[in-house]
Write an enzyme that holds these catalytic residues in place. Sequence first.
Site, PDB file in Angstrom:
ATOM      1  N   ASN A  40       0.798  -1.224   0.000  1.00  0.00           N
ATOM      2  CA  ASN A  40       0.000   0.000   0.000  1.00  0.00           C
ATOM      3  C   ASN A  40       0.830   1.274   0.000  1.00  0.00           C
ATOM      4  O   ASN A  40       0.276   2.369  -0.064  1.00  0.00           O
ATOM      5  CB  ASN A  40      -0.987  -0.016   1.180  1.00  0.00           C
ATOM      6  CG  ASN A  40      -2.059  -1.086   0.992  1.00  0.00           C
ATOM      7  OD1 ASN A  40      -2.194  -1.654  -0.097  1.00  0.00           O
ATOM      8  ND2 ASN A  40      -2.785  -1.398   2.047  1.00  0.00           N
ATOM      9  N   CYS A  71     -15.786  -4.213  -3.760  1.00  0.00           N
ATOM     10  CA  CYS A  71     -15.163  -5.516  -3.565  1.00  0.00           C
ATOM     11  C   CYS A  71     -15.904  -6.170  -2.399  1.00  0.00           C
ATOM     12  O   CYS A  71     -16.838  -5.617  -1.828  1.00  0.00           O
ATOM     13  CB  CYS A  71     -13.674  -5.375  -3.275  1.00  0.00           C
ATOM     14  SG  CYS A  71     -13.352  -4.568  -1.718  1.00  0.00           S
ATOM     15  N   ARG A 124     -16.890   0.754  -1.425  1.00  0.00           N
ATOM     16  CA  ARG A 124     -15.662   1.453  -1.810  1.00  0.00           C
ATOM     17  C   ARG A 124     -15.931   2.617  -2.771  1.00  0.00           C
ATOM     18  O   ARG A 124     -15.391   2.693  -3.867  1.00  0.00           O
ATOM     19  CB  ARG A 124     -14.643   0.493  -2.405  1.00  0.00           C
ATOM     20  CG  ARG A 124     -14.448  -0.826  -1.713  1.00  0.00           C
ATOM     21  CD  ARG A 124     -13.633  -0.801  -0.439  1.00  0.00           C
ATOM     22  NE  ARG A 124     -12.301  -0.307  -0.545  1.00  0.00           N
ATOM     23  CZ  ARG A 124     -11.220  -1.062  -0.745  1.00  0.00           C
ATOM     24  NH1 ARG A 124     -11.367  -2.347  -0.932  1.00  0.00           N
ATOM     25  NH2 ARG A 124     -10.019  -0.525  -0.772  1.00  0.00           N
ATOM     26  N   ASP A 149      -7.044  -3.506   8.356  1.00  0.00           N
ATOM     27  CA  ASP A 149      -6.439  -4.644   7.643  1.00  0.00           C
ATOM     28  C   ASP A 149      -5.909  -5.706   8.601  1.00  0.00           C
ATOM     29  O   ASP A 149      -5.603  -6.820   8.177  1.00  0.00           O
ATOM     30  CB  ASP A 149      -5.286  -4.168   6.741  1.00  0.00           C
ATOM     31  CG  ASP A 149      -5.805  -3.281   5.631  1.00  0.00           C
ATOM     32  OD1 ASP A 149      -4.974  -2.585   4.998  1.00  0.00           O
ATOM     33  OD2 ASP A 149      -7.018  -3.240   5.402  1.00  0.00           O
TER      34      ASP A 149
HETATM   35  C1  EPZ Z   1      -6.643   1.847   1.623  1.00  0.00           C
HETATM   36  O1  EPZ Z   1      -7.846   1.649   0.885  1.00  0.00           O
HETATM   37  C2  EPZ Z   1      -5.917   0.511   1.600  1.00  0.00           C
HETATM   38  N1  EPZ Z   1      -5.617   0.132   0.220  1.00  0.00           N
HETATM   39  C3  EPZ Z   1      -6.813  -0.553   2.246  1.00  0.00           C
HETATM   40  O2  EPZ Z   1      -6.086  -1.776   2.250  1.00  0.00           O
HETATM   41  C4  EPZ Z   1      -7.099  -0.123   3.686  1.00  0.00           C
HETATM   42  O3  EPZ Z   1      -7.940  -1.080   4.297  1.00  0.00           O
HETATM   43  C5  EPZ Z   1      -7.778   1.248   3.676  1.00  0.00           C
HETATM   44  O4  EPZ Z   1      -6.923   2.203   2.983  1.00  0.00           O
HETATM   45  C6  EPZ Z   1      -8.044   1.771   5.078  1.00  0.00           C
HETATM   46  O5  EPZ Z   1      -6.844   1.861   5.780  1.00  0.00           O
HETATM   47  C7  EPZ Z   1      -4.551   0.707  -0.403  1.00  0.00           C
HETATM   48  O6  EPZ Z   1      -3.855   1.542   0.162  1.00  0.00           O
HETATM   49  C8  EPZ Z   1      -4.273   0.264  -1.807  1.00  0.00           C
HETATM   50  P1  EPZ Z   1     -10.189   4.563   2.314  1.00  0.00           P
HETATM   51  P2  EPZ Z   1      -8.758   2.922   0.455  1.00  0.00           P
HETATM   52  O7  EPZ Z   1     -10.397   5.448   1.162  1.00  0.00           O
HETATM   53  O8  EPZ Z   1      -7.888   4.053   0.120  1.00  0.00           O
HETATM   54  C9  EPZ Z   1     -14.872   5.101   2.507  1.00  0.00           C
HETATM   55  C10 EPZ Z   1      -5.766  -4.068   1.924  1.00  0.00           C
HETATM   56  O9  EPZ Z   1      -6.277  -5.070   2.449  1.00  0.00           O
HETATM   57  N2  EPZ Z   1     -14.674   6.024   1.388  1.00  0.00           N
HETATM   58  O10 EPZ Z   1      -9.425   5.060   3.497  1.00  0.00           O
HETATM   59  O11 EPZ Z   1      -9.754   2.461  -0.529  1.00  0.00           O
HETATM   60  C11 EPZ Z   1     -14.637   3.660   2.084  1.00  0.00           C
HETATM   61  O12 EPZ Z   1     -15.803   3.104   1.522  1.00  0.00           O
HETATM   62  C12 EPZ Z   1      -6.642  -2.899   1.530  1.00  0.00           C
HETATM   63  O13 EPZ Z   1      -4.528  -3.911   1.687  1.00  0.00           O
HETATM   64  C13 EPZ Z   1     -15.758   6.773   0.933  1.00  0.00           C
HETATM   65  O14 EPZ Z   1     -16.875   6.673   1.442  1.00  0.00           O
HETATM   66  O15 EPZ Z   1      -9.488   3.200   1.854  1.00  0.00           O
HETATM   67  C14 EPZ Z   1     -14.260   2.986   3.366  1.00  0.00           C
HETATM   68  O16 EPZ Z   1     -15.447   2.653   4.068  1.00  0.00           O
HETATM   69  C15 EPZ Z   1      -8.116  -3.144   1.819  1.00  0.00           C
HETATM   70  N3  EPZ Z   1     -15.576   7.615  -0.119  1.00  0.00           N
HETATM   71  C16 EPZ Z   1     -13.505   4.072   4.124  1.00  0.00           C
HETATM   72  O17 EPZ Z   1     -13.855   5.316   3.504  1.00  0.00           O
HETATM   73  C17 EPZ Z   1     -14.366   7.750  -0.737  1.00  0.00           C
HETATM   74  O18 EPZ Z   1     -14.259   8.555  -1.684  1.00  0.00           O
HETATM   75  C18 EPZ Z   1     -11.996   3.915   4.075  1.00  0.00           C
HETATM   76  O19 EPZ Z   1     -11.615   3.996   2.736  1.00  0.00           O
HETATM   77  C19 EPZ Z   1     -13.285   6.986  -0.269  1.00  0.00           C
HETATM   78  C20 EPZ Z   1     -13.452   6.129   0.798  1.00  0.00           C
END
Ligand code: EPZ
Length: 419
Positions: A23, A115, A120, A301
Site C-alpha cells: 500500500n 469488492c 468502496r 487490515d
Molecule cells: C486503503 O484503501 C488501503 N488500500 C486498504 O487496504 C485499507 O484497508 C484502507 O486504505 C483503510 O486503511 C490501499 O492503500 C491500496 P479509504 P482505500 O479510502 O484508500 C470510505 C488491503 O487489504 N470512502 O481510506 O480504498 C470507504 O468506503 C486494503 O490492503 C468513501 O466513502 O481506503 C471505506 O469505508 C483493503 N468515499 C472508508 O472510507 C471515498 O471517496 C476507508 O476507505 C473513499 C473512501
Amino acid sequence: MAQYRICHSPRLSGEVSVSTAKNAVLPIIAAALLTQEEVIIHQTPRLTDVAHMLGILRSCGAEAETEGTDARVRALAVDSPADHGLLRTMRASVLVLGPLAARNGACSLTMPGGCAIGQRPIDLHLKGLQKLGAKVEQEGGTVTVSGFLKGANVYLDFPSVGATENLVMAATLAKGVTRIENAAKEPEITDLCHFLTLMGARIAGAGTANIIVEGVDHLHGAEYTPIPDRIEAGTLACAAALTEGNVLLERARTDHMRALLFKLSESGVIVQEDSRGLRLRGKARHPMEARTLSYPGFPTDMQAPLMVVATQTHGLSVFLETIFENRYMHVVELNRMGAKIRVEGQLALIQGGHTLTGAHVSATDLRAAAALMLAGLAAQGETILSDAAGHLMRGYEGLEEKLKALGAETEKVEDTERE
Ligand code: EPZ
C-alpha cells in the site's frame, strides 16, 4: 485453482524479512505518472497488484517494467486511455486519477468496482478534484475528470487514504497552494510524500491531518525504497502469537505498528524491538478489545488476523469494525472451525478458549485469506483453504513460504474437486 493444505503448527521460530509495503508501492508507482523522467522503485514486492498497476501505466503509454526487484517507470507520453480490464482488477487503480488529471488536464477511468469488503465509493476523491477546479462527469460506469487544476482548500469528510493520496498527487502540479484538511495519516501517505518531495514536490504536514502542497511547474525523476509492509509484519506477528513462537521480523517498522503491538502485548505476548526489527515471544492469553480506526488507530487490515488470535485467548474479546461495512466474512469460516464468534452489526463478540479444528474453508478477500491460513496453523488436524491463492498473491509476498521458513507445515495442492 490451487488450495492450501495447512497442518497444526509447532511453535514458529526463526527469522523472516518483511517485504516492502503493497500500500506504499501502489501510490508511488502511480506518482511516476507525474514526470517524464525515469523513476526507479527498489525492493518492489512480487505481487499481482503491483504487476497490475505497472500494466495500467503501460496501457496509458508509459514504459513500466520490473528488473529484478526494481520497478522502472518512464512516463514520457501518457495520453492513451488506461486499460479498462486492468482498471477493474483492483480498487487501487483509482490512484492514477489524480496524477493523470494533473499531468494531462484530463483523465477518463472505468469506475473501480467495489469488492467483497464494501462499496468502496470514490466520492471524496472526485469532490476533492472538483475543489481543485476539475470538471467531473460520470456516465455509464466511466468517470471523466478534466480541466486545469488550481490550488484550493479541501476538507475530507472522512480521512480516506486513497482520496488523500490522489489529492496530494494532483496538487503537486496544480497552480497555487492546496491545503487538505482531515487528511489520512497512514505511514504509506507519509512515504508517498517523501517520494514526491524527492521528485521536487513542495509538501508540508505529511502524516498529519493537515497537508499543504505548493504546486510546482514540473517534477523530476527519482529513485526510492518504500517502507516495509506493516500489515504483512502484523500478520506474521499474529502467527507467532498463535503458536507461542519466538520469531524475529527483520525490517519491521515497530513505529508503524504501535496499535497492534499494544494489543498483542496486553494479551500476554512479549514484544521486543530489536536493532534488526521486531521479536515476538510467547502466546496471546488474555482477551482483547479492538476498534478499527484510521491511523494511528488499530488498522482495519489487521482485524481478521487478530481475530484468529482472539479466538485462542481465555475470555470474551470485543471487536468493532468502523472502516468497512462488510469485513467480517471470515467469521463464518472461523466458526466452521469451532470458533465461537457472534456478529452484531459492526460488532463481533469472540468467546475465546474454544479449540479450532481443521476444516475445508474458503477465502473471500485478501485479509480473510491470511486469517484463515493462520487459523489452520492453530487448528487441530488439517485445514484445506480454497480460493485463497489469488488473494494472497495480490497482497502478500510469499506468506506461505515465510510461514514455512518459521516451521509451519503448509503446502499448495491442486483443487481436485473443482475445475
Ligand atoms: C486503503 O484503501 C488501503 N488500500 C486498504 O487496504 C485499507 O484497508 C484502507 O486504505 C483503510 O486503511 C490501499 O492503500 C491500496 P479509504 P482505500 O479510502 O484508500 C470510505 C488491503 O487489504 N470512502 O481510506 O480504498 C470507504 O468506503 C486494503 O490492503 C468513501 O466513502 O481506503 C471505506 O469505508 C483493503 N468515499 C472508508 O472510507 C471515498 O471517496 C476507508 O476507505 C473513499 C473512501
